[in-house]
Write a protein that holds these residues in place. Structure first.
Motif, PDB file in Angstrom:
ATOM      1  N   GLY A 187       9.785  -0.756 -12.519  1.00  0.00           N
ATOM      2  CA  GLY A 187       8.498  -0.990 -13.189  1.00  0.00           C
ATOM      3  C   GLY A 187       7.763   0.317 -13.424  1.00  0.00           C
ATOM      4  N   GLU A 188       7.838   1.212 -12.442  1.00  0.00           N
ATOM      5  CA  GLU A 188       7.123   2.498 -12.557  1.00  0.00           C
ATOM      6  C   GLU A 188       7.829   3.444 -13.521  1.00  0.00           C
ATOM      7  OE1 GLU A 188       4.091   3.375 -11.045  1.00  0.00           O
ATOM      8  OE2 GLU A 188       4.142   1.212 -10.713  1.00  0.00           O
ATOM      9  N   THR A 189       9.161   3.471 -13.451  1.00  0.00           N
ATOM     10  CA  THR A 189       9.876   4.446 -14.297  1.00  0.00           C
ATOM     11  C   THR A 189      10.116   3.890 -15.705  1.00  0.00           C
ATOM     12  OG1 THR A 189      12.007   3.593 -13.551  1.00  0.00           O
ATOM     13  CG2 THR A 189      11.139   5.495 -12.352  1.00  0.00           C
ATOM     14  N   GLY A 231       0.799  -1.238   0.000  1.00  0.00           N
ATOM     15  CA  GLY A 231       0.000   0.000   0.000  1.00  0.00           C
ATOM     16  C   GLY A 231       0.824   1.277   0.000  1.00  0.00           C
ATOM     17  N   ILE A 232       2.148   1.144  -0.080  1.00  0.00           N
ATOM     18  CA  ILE A 232       2.987   2.354  -0.096  1.00  0.00           C
ATOM     19  C   ILE A 232       2.798   3.050  -1.444  1.00  0.00           C
ATOM     20  CG2 ILE A 232       5.370   3.207  -0.041  1.00  0.00           C
ATOM     21  CD1 ILE A 232       6.041   0.675   1.640  1.00  0.00           C
ATOM     22  N   LYS A 233       2.516   4.347  -1.376  1.00  0.00           N
ATOM     23  CA  LYS A 233       2.257   5.077  -2.629  1.00  0.00           C
ATOM     24  C   LYS A 233       3.581   5.573  -3.192  1.00  0.00           C
ATOM     25  CE  LYS A 233      -1.640   7.607  -4.221  1.00  0.00           C
ATOM     26  NZ  LYS A 233      -1.129   8.717  -4.940  1.00  0.00           N
ATOM     27  N   LEU A 234       4.038   4.876  -4.205  1.00  0.00           N
ATOM     28  CA  LEU A 234       5.311   5.257  -4.808  1.00  0.00           C
ATOM     29  C   LEU A 234       5.217   5.050  -6.322  1.00  0.00           C
ATOM     30  CD1 LEU A 234       7.971   6.285  -3.620  1.00  0.00           C
ATOM     31  CD2 LEU A 234       8.795   3.947  -3.564  1.00  0.00           C
ATOM     32  N   GLY A 235       4.214   5.683  -6.880  1.00  0.00           N
ATOM     33  CA  GLY A 235       3.976   5.530  -8.322  1.00  0.00           C
ATOM     34  C   GLY A 235       4.821   6.499  -9.128  1.00  0.00           C
ATOM     35  N   LYS A 236       4.470   6.550 -10.447  1.00  0.00           N
ATOM     36  CA  LYS A 236       5.213   7.430 -11.367  1.00  0.00           C
ATOM     37  C   LYS A 236       5.296   8.856 -10.846  1.00  0.00           C
ATOM     38  CE  LYS A 236       4.930   6.024 -16.123  1.00  0.00           C
ATOM     39  NZ  LYS A 236       4.043   4.919 -16.247  1.00  0.00           N
ATOM     40  N   GLY A 237       4.132   9.361 -10.357  1.00  0.00           N
ATOM     41  CA  GLY A 237       4.057  10.750  -9.892  1.00  0.00           C
ATOM     42  C   GLY A 237       5.022  10.998  -8.750  1.00  0.00           C
ATOM     43  N   GLU A 238       4.965  10.145  -7.742  1.00  0.00           N
ATOM     44  CA  GLU A 238       5.816  10.317  -6.561  1.00  0.00           C
ATOM     45  C   GLU A 238       7.297  10.161  -6.939  1.00  0.00           C
ATOM     46  OE1 GLU A 238       3.163   8.291  -6.561  1.00  0.00           O
ATOM     47  OE2 GLU A 238       1.817   9.393  -5.219  1.00  0.00           O
TER      48      GLU A 238
END
Ligand code: M6R
Length: 609
Positions: free
Chosen positions: A421-423, A282-289
């Motif tokens: 994966g996000e970047t 649940g840690i929010k560490l997506g593209k935006g962050e």
């Protein structure tokens, strides 16, 4: 450092406190003591050395009473003598105090108590200052006296106090040192760590910084710094009590080495979904962050710092984000480039290491977002972080960290791959092969453990050496640092680790025919380079034991002896390469007759700066 255990209820307190202290012995074991409040005032027993000594003393000179506090000490102020052992008392002997941590302004208070109030001190400790101060403030109410005394203290501490005049209560205070209260039936407990009370209760309160708690057999009342009552949620401990026992092994360390495949499996399985993706609790560490940060800062101490070195490599290599790694005790005293564009990663097994906690606070002050990789659920680092990524290693009792290290590395790999994966920094084929490789780690570690006999044979041949060098390049250098740390902390052999390429810049002057060099060569891409370093040290007469992947005949051919690990990708080799070095350190220490789980001068959790 140090352990506190306390009890108030209907039973005799001594046995329960001794039992609690034994479970905390890994926090310090220079001396131990107990104060019990009973009909005849305070009864205090103290002994130098292990808790067994205290237990023997109590068998000879029993104490009676159903309220008490106990302590196992890791010396900071003053030698480990009877006089310096806790509990300490005030001038009249009516108030007894146990304490973890350090009182920074103790010298000033001590001088003031001596000069202005004629107090005579009986020990060299900072703790006695607390007892004397409480005694001076005492006007018939222990809680009030503790409030008054604590307002004069500076430093990091957890304190427990009992009073002859109020034999039905314990008053305790926390400031930057862990403290918990356990809730029993017709009884309550005080401790610095959960294992001390697991046998008796599973419902606990975490005491927060600057809080004071009044504990009686029927009630627990928590006050904030303004002396207002505060409500606290009860935390239910699910930790398995047996997990904190040796389970048939000679030592906790070897038990914990063997628990690595299972711990790593647990760490992985909660984070990989069926579709080949990583879930971050649940840690929010997506593209935006991730787009909003320009660097990652990893801070930790000791073994956890070595995991951070591997984490730097993984995050930079997989996700393409720059990473700084720092030793926590250094971080605060520089001017680190940490701000709101920084993702600050703290790594700590215990979650109570004061240097790491202080670095975390500094990073928060500078606006960074803090993500911690922690083993102990609910620990201070975990609670003060914005996000927590738990290592599911289970309780680690031996002072030498083993399963915490491999699970920390696994968390960092998962984090790095998640970021990639996000970047989009990795192509899907490479992402998938790294994921597959990580899934195979538990099985490959089991294969290494099955080769323990071979390591033991090597240990028998080399255990009398007094000087061992560890060399490696790239990721192998980080493993070399950790391998050397394991060996020195439990066997007391002087071990020195260095990036192999640095040898020729000075250290090679120490290499001669009496030197043993352990050359880590798990990095196929750097094989040729490490061969040159092996040749360099052999040319000076050194004996070389190399650590290679199965099938690496070339390096084996250059070495006097060889340790093998299963074939794997270079990137994940550290998580496997450290395991034979843990086993080697263990067997060498055993052959040298060392106290493996409780090495001299060390404690499991370092809650002093
Ligand atoms: O609990 P932590 O991970 O924060 O502890 C950090 C170090 O004190 C710890 O790793 C220490 O170096 C171990 N004794 C090494 O085995």
């Amino acid at each position: 450092m140090c352990g506190i255990a306390g009890y108030v209820g209907d039973e005799q307190a001594r046995g329960i406190i001794i039992d609690g202290l034994k479970r905390l012995e890994y926090r310090g074991y220079d001396s131990a003591g107990i104060a019990v409040a009973g009909g005849g005032g305070l009864q205090i027993r103290k002994a130098v050395g292990r808790i067994d000594n205290l237990e023997k003393l109590i068998a000879e000179e029993p104490v009676k009473g159903s309220t008490g506090i106990g302590h196992t000490r890791w010396a900071t102020h003053g030698e480990p003598t009877w006089a310096n052992a806790h509990p300490h008392t005030d001038q009249e002997g009516g108030i007894a105090v146990v304490h973890n941590g350090i009182i920074e302004n103790y010298a000033e208070i001590r001088a003031w108590l001596k000069e202005e109030h004629g107090v005579e001190f009986r020990s060299e400790t900072d703790t006695e200052v607390i007892a004397q101060l409480i005694g001076l403030m005492y006007k018939g109410d222990l809680l009030e006296a503790v409030f008054e005394a604590v307002s004069k203290l500076r430093g990091a501490y957890a304190i427990g106090a009992v009073c002859a005049g109020e034999p039905d209560r314990i008053v305790a205070v926390r400031n930057d040192a862990p403290l918990i209260v356990g809730l029993g039936e017709n009884c309550n407990f005080l401790a610095s760590d959960i294992p001390a009370m697991l046998k008796y209760c599973r419902s606990i309160y975490f005491i927060e910084n600057s809080e004071t708690v009044l504990i009686t057999k029927d009630d627990v009342t928590i006050f904030n710094a303004k002396r207002e009552e505060v409500k606290r949620d009860i935390y239910h401990v699910t930790m398995d009590a047996d997990a904190a026992e040796k389970g048939g092994h000679d030592h906790f360390m070897i038990k914990e080495i063997y628990e690595q495949p299972q711990g790593i499996m647990k760490t992985i399985e909660r984070r990989m979904d069926g579709g080949g993706r990583i879930k971050l609790d649940g840690i929010k560490l997506g593209k935006g962050e991730l787009g909003a940060i320009d660097r990652v800062y990893i801070v930790a101490c000791g073994t956890a710092y070595h995991a951070g070195l591997v984490g730097k490599y993984a995050i930079e290599r997989f996700a393409g984000i720059p990473v700084e790694v720092d030793i926590a005790s250094e971080f605060r005293y520089r001017s680190p480039f940490v701000n709101k564009k920084t993702l600050f990663i703290c790594i700590s097994q215990s979650g109570e290491t004061l240097d790491t906690l202080m670095a975390l606070r500094e990073a928060k002050k500078r606006g960074a977002r803090v993500l911690s990789i922690v083993n102990v659920v609910g620990s201070s680092v975990a609670r003060e972080s914005d996000d927590v990524f738990y290592t599911w290693a289970g309780p680690e009792i031996a002072v030498a960290s083993t399963k915490a290290f491999t699970t920390q590395m696994m968390c960092l790999y998962l984090l790095a791959l998640y970021m990639a994966g996000e970047t989009g920094a990795l192509d899907s084929g490479r992402f998938q092969s790294l994921m597959d490789e990580l899934k195979q780690v538990p099985e490959k570690i089991s294969e290494i453990l099955a080769r323990e006999d071979e390591i033991e044979k090597i240990a028998k041949r080399i255990y009398k050496k007094e000087n061992i060098f560890f060399i490696g390049r790239g990721l192998d250098a980080s493993v070399a640092f950790e391998g050397a740390l394991k060996l020195k902390e439990i066997s007391y052999i002087h071990a020195f680790a260095i990036a192999a390429g640095e040898l020729k810049h000075g250290t090679i002057a120490l290499i001669d025919m009496d030197t043993l060099v352990i050359a880590l060569a798990s990095q196929d891409a750097l094989n040729e380079k490490i061969i040159s370093n092996i040749k360099e040290v052999k040319a000076r007469g050194a004996e070389v034991i190399s650590l290679v992947k199965d099938g690496n005949a070339k390096i084996a051919g250059e070495s006097d002896d060889t340790i093998y690990i299963p074939a794997c990708m270079d990137e994940v080799a550290p998580i496997m390469a450290i395991v034979p070095l843990q086993l080697l350190a263990y067997h060498i220490a055993k052959l040298r007759g060392c106290d493996i789980d409780k090495p001299k001068n060390l404690a499991k959790s370092v809650t002093v700066e």
